[in-house]
Design an enzyme around this catalytic site. Sequence first.
Site, mmCIF file in Angstrom:
data_model
loop_
_atom_site.group_PDB
_atom_site.id
_atom_site.type_symbol
_atom_site.label_atom_id
_atom_site.label_comp_id
_atom_site.label_asym_id
_atom_site.label_seq_id
_atom_site.Cartn_x
_atom_site.Cartn_y
_atom_site.Cartn_z
ATOM 1 C CD GLU A 97 112.432 18.136 13.035
ATOM 2 O OE1 GLU A 97 113.481 18.065 13.699
ATOM 3 O OE2 GLU A 97 111.625 17.190 12.941
ATOM 4 C CB CYS B 132 115.454 40.028 13.891
ATOM 5 S SG CYS B 132 115.729 40.496 12.165
ATOM 6 C CG HIS C 272 116.440 40.362 8.598
ATOM 7 N ND1 HIS C 272 116.924 39.463 9.506
ATOM 8 C CD2 HIS C 272 117.238 40.248 7.505
ATOM 9 C CE1 HIS C 272 117.964 38.830 8.994
ATOM 10 N NE2 HIS C 272 118.176 39.308 7.783
ATOM 11 C CD GLU D 20 111.974 39.137 11.608
ATOM 12 O OE1 GLU D 20 111.925 37.901 11.775
ATOM 13 O OE2 GLU D 20 112.629 39.657 10.683
ATOM 14 C CB CYS E 154 117.879 35.856 12.687
ATOM 15 S SG CYS E 154 118.030 37.644 12.404
#
Length: 189
Positions: free
Chosen positions: A30, A99, A66, A68, A96
């Site tokens: 987490e 992206c 990035h 992606e 994000c």
Amino acid sequence: MVGGNPSTLRNPRKDRIDPFIFKFQFKNVEYSSGRNKTILCYLVHKEKTNDGLLRGYLEDEHTSTHAEEAFFTQCLPDYDPALKYTVTWYVTSSPCSACAKKIAEVLRARKNVRLTIFSARLFWWEEAEIQAGLRALHSGGCKLRIMKPLDFSYMWDTFVENDEQPLNLWEDCKENYEYYHEKLADILQ
């Protein structure tokens, strides 16, 4: 690094991830302190071609943007609108908001690309802008999934330099999957 199909690599470097890096970066905890790099493992199948399955990975620190966004310029530079593409990503965390917006734009422009994203973790999922980006991806036809323990094992076998050793999953892998799965389901309602 950009890898490719095992018989025709487009990059002479190895196309498999170091096992330590995989276990650290993909761990579905987490609180992901120190896990701030995006690794995107991909599978691309182009229908009606003999190219086979394109397989490899990108790290955002090895691209100018990035991972992606880099995928579409580095891994699909010869995009053919006449073909159908089935693309699967396994990423360290969900995209994000910037992206997510760019991916949604690509999918709107390229109706013949089907994308499924398996994420180890949700990136800043509490932020309204991130949630809006995930919903936009989902409504744009992108399938969003959280990686199950079986997905981590598949990745280990497919993308990691593992010397054919089995993956020993971390103790809370299943519980963390359930946690993120529930959060993603709430976001996409």
